[in-house]
Design an enzyme around this catalytic site. Structure first.
Site, PDB file in Angstrom:
ATOM      1  N   GLN A  55      14.463  26.230  -4.595  1.00 27.92           N
ATOM      2  CA  GLN A  55      14.241  25.905  -5.857  1.00 27.92           C
ATOM      3  C   GLN A  55      13.201  26.930  -6.653  1.00 27.92           C
ATOM      4  O   GLN A  55      13.700  27.134  -7.763  1.00 27.92           O
ATOM      5  CB  GLN A  55      13.227  24.702  -5.540  1.00 27.92           C
ATOM      6  CG  GLN A  55      12.650  24.085  -7.068  1.00 27.92           C
ATOM      7  CD  GLN A  55      12.218  22.781  -7.037  1.00 27.92           C
ATOM      8  OE1 GLN A  55      12.066  21.962  -6.149  1.00 27.92           O
ATOM      9  NE2 GLN A  55      11.543  22.397  -8.048  1.00 27.92           N
TER      10      GLN A  55
ATOM     11  N   GLU B 203      19.770  21.703  -1.436  1.00 29.76           N
ATOM     12  CA  GLU B 203      20.099  20.350  -2.068  1.00 29.76           C
ATOM     13  C   GLU B 203      20.487  20.640  -3.536  1.00 29.76           C
ATOM     14  O   GLU B 203      20.049  21.647  -3.830  1.00 29.76           O
ATOM     15  CB  GLU B 203      18.955  19.319  -1.881  1.00 29.76           C
ATOM     16  CG  GLU B 203      17.687  19.870  -2.229  1.00 29.76           C
ATOM     17  CD  GLU B 203      17.279  19.469  -3.625  1.00 29.76           C
ATOM     18  OE1 GLU B 203      17.467  18.149  -3.531  1.00 29.76           O
ATOM     19  OE2 GLU B 203      16.787  19.945  -4.402  1.00 29.76           O
TER      20      GLU B 203
ATOM     21  N   GLY C 177      11.032  25.043   2.702  1.00 27.21           N
ATOM     22  CA  GLY C 177      12.167  25.281   3.749  1.00 27.21           C
ATOM     23  C   GLY C 177      13.142  26.279   3.515  1.00 27.21           C
ATOM     24  O   GLY C 177      13.617  27.114   4.337  1.00 27.21           O
ATOM     25  N   THR C 178      13.962  25.932   2.329  1.00 28.05           N
ATOM     26  CA  THR C 178      15.071  26.617   1.925  1.00 28.05           C
ATOM     27  C   THR C 178      14.591  28.238   1.605  1.00 28.05           C
ATOM     28  O   THR C 178      15.329  29.116   2.069  1.00 28.05           O
ATOM     29  CB  THR C 178      15.727  26.006   0.737  1.00 28.05           C
ATOM     30  OG1 THR C 178      15.932  24.638   0.932  1.00 28.05           O
ATOM     31  CG2 THR C 178      17.220  26.714   0.725  1.00 28.05           C
TER      32      THR C 178
ATOM     33  N   THR D 285       1.762  23.271  -2.084  1.00 24.87           N
ATOM     34  CA  THR D 285       2.764  22.176  -2.295  1.00 24.87           C
ATOM     35  C   THR D 285       3.252  21.665  -0.958  1.00 24.87           C
ATOM     36  O   THR D 285       3.885  20.756  -1.227  1.00 24.87           O
ATOM     37  CB  THR D 285       4.018  22.682  -2.974  1.00 24.87           C
ATOM     38  OG1 THR D 285       4.492  24.151  -2.284  1.00 24.87           O
ATOM     39  CG2 THR D 285       3.556  23.314  -4.285  1.00 24.87           C
TER      40      THR D 285
ATOM     41  N   ASN E 146       1.589  31.442  -7.350  1.00 28.19           N
ATOM     42  CA  ASN E 146       1.431  30.494  -8.353  1.00 28.19           C
ATOM     43  C   ASN E 146      -0.028  30.580  -9.023  1.00 28.19           C
ATOM     44  O   ASN E 146      -0.331  30.487 -10.344  1.00 28.19           O
ATOM     45  CB  ASN E 146       1.843  29.054  -8.011  1.00 28.19           C
ATOM     46  CG  ASN E 146       3.425  29.198  -7.951  1.00 28.19           C
ATOM     47  OD1 ASN E 146       3.964  29.912  -8.613  1.00 28.19           O
ATOM     48  ND2 ASN E 146       4.024  28.225  -7.325  1.00 28.19           N
TER      49      ASN E 146
ATOM     50  N   ASN F 170       7.234  31.029 -14.768  1.00 31.22           N
ATOM     51  CA  ASN F 170       8.510  31.743 -14.657  1.00 31.22           C
ATOM     52  C   ASN F 170       8.690  32.647 -15.769  1.00 31.22           C
ATOM     53  O   ASN F 170       9.397  33.632 -15.657  1.00 31.22           O
ATOM     54  CB  ASN F 170       9.608  30.623 -14.467  1.00 31.22           C
ATOM     55  CG  ASN F 170       9.529  30.033 -13.369  1.00 31.22           C
ATOM     56  OD1 ASN F 170       9.029  30.174 -12.193  1.00 31.22           O
ATOM     57  ND2 ASN F 170      10.168  28.979 -12.999  1.00 31.22           N
TER      58      ASN F 170
ATOM     59  N   GLU G 135      14.554  54.503  -6.198  1.00 33.37           N
ATOM     60  CA  GLU G 135      13.405  55.403  -6.394  1.00 33.37           C
ATOM     61  C   GLU G 135      12.258  54.595  -6.039  1.00 33.37           C
ATOM     62  O   GLU G 135      11.183  55.229  -5.853  1.00 33.37           O
ATOM     63  CB  GLU G 135      13.575  55.813  -8.039  1.00 33.37           C
ATOM     64  CG  GLU G 135      13.993  57.184  -8.136  1.00 33.37           C
ATOM     65  CD  GLU G 135      14.096  57.666  -9.605  1.00 33.37           C
ATOM     66  OE1 GLU G 135      13.197  57.702 -10.233  1.00 33.37           O
ATOM     67  OE2 GLU G 135      15.281  57.452 -10.191  1.00 33.37           O
TER      68      GLU G 135
END
EC number: 3.6.5.-
Length: 450
Positions: A11, A71, A144-145, A179, A206, A228, A254
């Site tokens: 995500q 997912e 996890g991903t 999280t 974050n 972001n 470089e």
């Protein structure tokens, strides 16, 4: 051409990726459907931006990127979002069940099924390149991903494209904001392979970016979109010289050469200036010395760690916009005289500068002001070890009780991997300690033994 393939995993990786590609398109004048009105030579891929975009015969520009998640919900947002026509549908790969914040699921069970498909897509992108330069990998190591599949992909990329450089933009767990309960496990297990399989990793976190949004942009409650967009400005500044013809260009390799003194010491801090809202920018004169000072401020760092607690080993300053070398040299000279910015004694100069005349773009309706010049700094500072020791401490508290470990073992992991990864990180903390030690070259000459 020196092409670069971006890989966005999980995500966090995908959402940061969205912000980045949105910004790249604005900078190059590419429409959300991939057309580029200013590009007169249709189908000819000789412009600088072709490092990031491939071009079809019909004149459509397609990002050299893949998005992977276990997912579908996050990738479905890309599939239906405003840039849905930009990406090739095969570049958006999603599985059916997620990794459930579990490194072992992302790395062993669920991730294994999808990794060959990903590598297949990467291979297609690579075949489309004339001189692939390397990979940019975007992921977070708390979930996890991002952690599991991220490490798996990095390991496989090392096997398939051994000599190509890999730059990671990695979101690390924040000190206070969390999280997931098992973040420390995932981060430690994942850093274990980041150590081995990335050439440079830029740490983001974050909480640090929240604070910057609150303080500098006066956003009371920053959202992930705000974060972001700020991250994408950094990544855009780093890649400007790959996408535009500039004055002093900086290549991906470089970065490695100038920032990494020893293979393992490759975790970087980043900062960007000016981070300023439109109302304020109107009243402020943001000169080169001012923005240069700003990037060295501890509060501008995009990871929660205080550079004053450590020493700089190397530092890369990427200027863009209305900047001339004379100003840069003066600003850098001033920084060197400051007592707050300390370099290790074995690396007296430590500055690498790049200048690009393309001024920074901003997303319309975004938070950042349109400015004439900006600078992005990537620095290798021994204080980064703070980030690791913080995570290690949390890891130890849980692992002492073997809390949550059964979820990992149940997915085919062995308990030994935990202790192995943890030992590797302990060694990393020690490495940072030694590198920052005074006069390291006199007493112990074992620094080169890696």
């Amino acid at each position: 051409m020196r092409e670069i393939i971006s890989i966005h995993i999980g995500q966090a990786g995908i959402q940061v990726g969205n912000a980045c590609w949105e910004l790249y398109c604005l900078e190059h004048g590419i429409e959300p459907d991939g057309t580029m009105p200013s590009d007169t030579t249709v189908g000819v891929a000789h412009d600088a931006f072709n490092t990031f975009f491939s071009e079809t015969g019909a004149g459509k520009h397609v990002p050299r990127a893949i998005f992977v998640d276990l997912e579908p919900t996050v990738i479905d947002e890309v599939r239906t979002g405003s840039y849905r026509q930009l990406f090739h549908p095969e570049q958006l790969i999603s599985g059916k069940e997620d990794a459930a914040n579990n490194f072992a699921r992302g790395h062993y069970t669920v991730g294994k099924e999808i990794v060959d498909l990903c590598l297949d897509r990467v291979r297609k992108l690579a075949d489309n390149c004339t001189g692939l330069q390397g990979f940019l990998v975007f992921n977070a190591v708390g979930g996890g991903t991002g952690s599991g599949l991220g490490s798996l992909l990095l390991e496989r990329l090392s096997v398939d494209y051994g000599k190509k450089s890999k730059l990671g933009f990695t979101i690390y767990p924040s000190p206070q904001v969390s999280t997931a309960v098992v973040e420390p496990y995932n981060s430690v297990l994942s850093t274990h392979s980041l150590l081995e399989h990335t050439d440079v990793a830029v740490l983001l976190d974050n909480e640090a970016i929240y604070d910057i949004c609150r303080r500098s942009l006066d956003i009371e409650r920053p959202t992930y979109t705000n974060l972001n967009r700020l991250i994408s400005q950094i990544i855009s500044s780093l890649t400007t010289s790959l996408r535009f013809d500039g004055a002093i260009n900086v290549d991906v390799t470089e970065f490695q050469t100038n920032l990494v003194p020893y293979p393992r010491i490759h975790f970087m801090l980043s900062s960007y200036a000016p981070v300023i809202s439109a109302e304020k920018a109107y009243h402020e004169q943001l000169s080169v010395p001012e923005i240069t000072n700003a990037v060295f401020e501890p509060s501008s760092m995009m990871a929660k760690c205080d550079p004053r607690h450590g020493k700089y080993m190397a530092c890369c300053l990427m200027y863009r916009g209305d900047v001339v070398p004379k100003d840069v040299n003066a600003a850098v000279a001033t920084i060197k005289t400051k007592r707050t910015v300390q370099f290790v004694d074995w690396c007296p100069t430590g500055f690498k500068c790049g200048i690009n005349y393309q001024p920074p773009s901003v997303v319309p309706g975004g938070d950042l002001a349109k400015v004439q010049r900006a600078v992005c700094m990537i620095s290798n500072n021994t204080a980064v070890a703070e980030v690791f020791s913080r995570i290690d401490h949390k890891f130890d508290l849980m692992y002492a009780k073997r809390a949550f470990v059964h979820w990992y073992v149940g997915e085919g992991m062995e308990e030994g991997e935990f202790s192995e990864a943890r030992e590797d990180l302990a060694a990393l903390e020690k490495d940072y300690e030694e590198v920052g030690a005074e006069g390291a070259d006199d007493e112990n000459d074992d620094g080169e033994d890696y």
